[in-house]
Design a protein around this motif. Structure first.
Motif, PDB file in Angstrom:
ATOM      1  N   ASP A 232     102.238  52.854  -9.046  1.00 56.05           N
ATOM      2  CA  ASP A 232     101.196  53.006 -10.050  1.00 56.05           C
ATOM      3  C   ASP A 232     101.583  52.185 -11.255  1.00 56.05           C
ATOM      4  OD1 ASP A 232      99.863  54.913  -8.435  1.00 56.05           O
ATOM      5  OD2 ASP A 232     101.314  56.420  -9.076  1.00 56.05           O
ATOM      6  N   ASP A 233     100.642  51.451 -11.786  1.00 50.29           N
ATOM      7  CA  ASP A 233     100.931  50.575 -12.905  1.00 50.29           C
ATOM      8  C   ASP A 233     100.784  51.347 -14.216  1.00 50.29           C
ATOM      9  OD1 ASP A 233     101.542  48.381 -14.372  1.00 50.29           O
ATOM     10  OD2 ASP A 233      99.547  47.502 -14.247  1.00 50.29           O
ATOM     11  N   LEU A 234     101.747  52.179 -14.501  1.00 48.81           N
ATOM     12  CA  LEU A 234     101.735  52.967 -15.728  1.00 48.81           C
ATOM     13  C   LEU A 234     103.085  52.830 -16.391  1.00 48.81           C
ATOM     14  CD1 LEU A 234     100.202  56.316 -14.502  1.00 48.81           C
ATOM     15  CD2 LEU A 234      99.168  54.782 -16.145  1.00 48.81           C
ATOM     16  N   GLU A 235     103.098  52.399 -17.620  1.00 43.67           N
ATOM     17  CA  GLU A 235     104.352  52.309 -18.360  1.00 43.67           C
ATOM     18  C   GLU A 235     104.125  52.800 -19.772  1.00 43.67           C
ATOM     19  OE1 GLU A 235     106.290  48.516 -18.461  1.00 43.67           O
ATOM     20  OE2 GLU A 235     106.035  48.345 -16.292  1.00 43.67           O
ATOM     21  N   PRO A 236     105.036  53.618 -20.272  1.00 44.50           N
ATOM     22  CA  PRO A 236     104.840  54.059 -21.650  1.00 44.50           C
ATOM     23  C   PRO A 236     105.120  52.925 -22.636  1.00 44.50           C
ATOM     24  CG  PRO A 236     106.847  55.001 -20.765  1.00 44.50           C
ATOM     25  CD  PRO A 236     106.212  54.211 -19.665  1.00 44.50           C
TER      26      PRO A 236
ATOM     27  N   GLY B  49     107.926  57.468 -26.789  1.00 42.84           N
ATOM     28  CA  GLY B  49     107.087  57.574 -25.604  1.00 42.84           C
ATOM     29  C   GLY B  49     107.744  58.514 -24.622  1.00 42.84           C
ATOM     30  N   CYS B  50     107.031  58.828 -23.537  1.00 42.07           N
ATOM     31  CA  CYS B  50     107.579  59.741 -22.532  1.00 42.07           C
ATOM     32  C   CYS B  50     106.992  59.370 -21.172  1.00 42.07           C
ATOM     33  CB  CYS B  50     107.197  61.178 -22.885  1.00 42.07           C
ATOM     34  SG  CYS B  50     107.758  62.383 -21.665  1.00 42.07           S
ATOM     35  N   LEU B  51     107.844  59.321 -20.167  1.00 42.34           N
ATOM     36  CA  LEU B  51     107.376  58.959 -18.822  1.00 42.34           C
ATOM     37  C   LEU B  51     106.406  60.006 -18.266  1.00 42.34           C
ATOM     38  CD1 LEU B  51     110.742  57.666 -17.305  1.00 42.34           C
ATOM     39  CD2 LEU B  51     108.819  56.278 -18.113  1.00 42.34           C
ATOM     40  N   SER B  52     106.386  61.196 -18.862  1.00 43.97           N
ATOM     41  CA  SER B  52     105.454  62.226 -18.416  1.00 43.97           C
ATOM     42  C   SER B  52     104.136  62.210 -19.194  1.00 43.97           C
ATOM     43  CB  SER B  52     106.102  63.608 -18.513  1.00 43.97           C
ATOM     44  OG  SER B  52     107.153  63.698 -17.552  1.00 43.97           O
ATOM     45  N   ILE B  53     104.063  61.297 -20.176  1.00 47.41           N
ATOM     46  CA  ILE B  53     102.804  61.037 -20.882  1.00 47.41           C
ATOM     47  C   ILE B  53     102.690  59.514 -20.955  1.00 47.41           C
ATOM     48  CG2 ILE B  53     101.345  61.632 -22.863  1.00 47.41           C
ATOM     49  CD1 ILE B  53     103.458  63.719 -23.687  1.00 47.41           C
TER      50      ILE B  53
ATOM     51  N   PRO C  68     108.172  60.624  -7.532  1.00 49.33           N
ATOM     52  CA  PRO C  68     107.014  60.697  -8.430  1.00 49.33           C
ATOM     53  C   PRO C  68     107.377  61.434  -9.716  1.00 49.33           C
ATOM     54  CG  PRO C  68     106.490  61.671  -6.273  1.00 49.33           C
ATOM     55  CD  PRO C  68     107.959  61.406  -6.294  1.00 49.33           C
ATOM     56  N   ILE C  69     106.855  60.949 -10.821  1.00 45.30           N
ATOM     57  CA  ILE C  69     107.109  61.564 -12.130  1.00 45.30           C
ATOM     58  C   ILE C  69     105.917  62.443 -12.511  1.00 45.30           C
ATOM     59  CG2 ILE C  69     107.518  61.090 -14.582  1.00 45.30           C
ATOM     60  CD1 ILE C  69     108.927  58.507 -13.749  1.00 45.30           C
ATOM     61  N   ARG C  70     106.209  63.700 -12.782  1.00 48.34           N
ATOM     62  CA  ARG C  70     105.162  64.653 -13.152  1.00 48.34           C
ATOM     63  C   ARG C  70     104.574  64.292 -14.512  1.00 48.34           C
ATOM     64  NH1 ARG C  70     105.811  69.324  -9.721  1.00 48.34           N
ATOM     65  NH2 ARG C  70     106.954  68.470  -7.944  1.00 48.34           N
ATOM     66  N   ILE C  71     103.274  64.503 -14.605  1.00 49.48           N
ATOM     67  CA  ILE C  71     102.560  64.229 -15.853  1.00 49.48           C
ATOM     68  C   ILE C  71     102.258  65.534 -16.580  1.00 49.48           C
ATOM     69  CG2 ILE C  71     100.273  63.442 -16.689  1.00 49.48           C
ATOM     70  CD1 ILE C  71     100.615  60.978 -14.923  1.00 49.48           C
ATOM     71  N   THR C  72     102.222  65.458 -17.899  1.00 46.22           N
ATOM     72  CA  THR C  72     102.004  66.639 -18.748  1.00 46.22           C
ATOM     73  C   THR C  72     100.874  67.525 -18.206  1.00 46.22           C
ATOM     74  OG1 THR C  72     101.556  67.419 -20.997  1.00 46.22           O
ATOM     75  CG2 THR C  72     100.499  65.348 -20.384  1.00 46.22           C
TER      76      THR C  72
ATOM     77  N   MET D 182     114.420  56.383 -12.864  1.00 43.76           N
ATOM     78  CA  MET D 182     114.445  55.938 -14.272  1.00 43.76           C
ATOM     79  C   MET D 182     114.427  54.417 -14.352  1.00 43.76           C
ATOM     80  SD  MET D 182     117.291  56.710 -17.248  1.00 43.76           S
ATOM     81  CE  MET D 182     118.685  56.212 -16.242  1.00 43.76           C
ATOM     82  N   GLU D 183     115.219  53.759 -13.479  1.00 45.53           N
ATOM     83  CA  GLU D 183     115.267  52.294 -13.496  1.00 45.53           C
ATOM     84  C   GLU D 183     113.929  51.693 -13.105  1.00 45.53           C
ATOM     85  OE1 GLU D 183     118.777  51.540 -11.087  1.00 45.53           O
ATOM     86  OE2 GLU D 183     119.896  52.572 -12.679  1.00 45.53           O
ATOM     87  N   ALA D 184     113.280  52.301 -12.118  1.00 42.44           N
ATOM     88  CA  ALA D 184     112.001  51.762 -11.623  1.00 42.44           C
ATOM     89  C   ALA D 184     110.882  51.955 -12.629  1.00 42.44           C
ATOM     90  CB  ALA D 184     111.642  52.429 -10.300  1.00 42.44           C
ATOM     91  N   ALA D 185     110.987  53.001 -13.456  1.00 42.59           N
ATOM     92  CA  ALA D 185     109.852  53.377 -14.321  1.00 42.59           C
ATOM     93  C   ALA D 185     109.332  52.240 -15.216  1.00 42.59           C
ATOM     94  CB  ALA D 185     110.194  54.638 -15.131  1.00 42.59           C
ATOM     95  N   PRO D 186     110.098  51.509 -16.014  1.00 40.01           N
ATOM     96  CA  PRO D 186     111.471  51.777 -16.378  1.00 40.01           C
ATOM     97  C   PRO D 186     111.518  52.706 -17.577  1.00 40.01           C
ATOM     98  CG  PRO D 186     110.783  49.706 -17.356  1.00 40.01           C
ATOM     99  CD  PRO D 186     109.570  50.311 -16.704  1.00 40.01           C
TER     100      PRO D 186
END
Ligand code: ZN
Length: 187
Positions: free
Chosen positions: A183-187, A97-101, A5-9, A39-43
């Motif tokens: 989760d369907d979130l992509e920067p 962009g940032c994977l944490s935002i 899981p990627i932490r959010i701001t 990182m690859e999955a995010a992507p």
């Protein structure tokens, strides 16, 4: 390997200085594999350890640069950068962009050139001299290791716009993360 899981701001680990890696142990190597997979999955084109909740000075990157794929890990990195040009950032070419935002992008001036010095997974020191978007990625990831998000560097009106967006999502508080692939979130 595991997608983490990627932490959010708002999560304290994203806003604190990370520690140097003392030894590249099997645990650290496993962590690096998980970081590549995440990182690859995010992507994404870069991911720093604090983003997956680990306060260590490690980031991974994967980007097509000057017709070759630059993919690697930077352990205890240092970055020397050129002077940052004055003026307004360009919406088209300088939006970050940032994977944490996730889902948001805002323009920001960065240094055009950077020299990265870091350890690789085997503990060997390497140096990479880069420019353009690759230099931007390194600056962004190194900031993560110092507890700085690109949101902290934005000028107005972008700083306020992003602050508002973060509030609207209900982010900016500890304990929120998203899982790439689920989760369907992509920067
Ligand atoms: Zn980021």
């Amino acid at each position: 390997m595991t997608i983490l899981p990627i932490r959010i701001t708002g999560d304290p680990v994203l806003h604190s200085k990370a520690q140097e890696v003392a030894e590249i142990s099997p645990e650290i190597k496993a962590l690096i594999s998980d970081m590549f997979e995440t990182m690859e999955a995010a992507p994404g084109v870069g991911l720093a350890a604090p983003q997956i909740g680990v306060a260590l000075r490690i980031f991974v990157y994967d980007y097509e640069y000057e017709e070759q794929r630059l993919r690697g890990v930077a352990i205890n990195p240092q970055l020397e950068i050129s002077e940052i040009e004055a003026g307004e950032p360009d919406m088209e070419s300088e939006s970050e962009g940032c994977l944490s935002i996730p889902t948001e992008r805002f323009p920001l001036k960065r240094a055009a050139k950077g020299i990265l010095t870091a350890l690789d997974e085997s503990g060997n020191t390497y140096t990479l001299e880069v420019s353009g978007w690759m230099a931007r990625i390194f600056q962004h990831e190194l900031d993560h290791l110092d507890g700085v998000l690109y949101a902290d560097r934005l000028l107005e009106p972008y700083a306020s716009e992003l602050k508002q967006a973060i509030e609207d999502y209900g982010w900016g508080v500890p304990g929120i993360s998203w899982l790439p692939g689920e989760d369907d979130l992509e920067p």
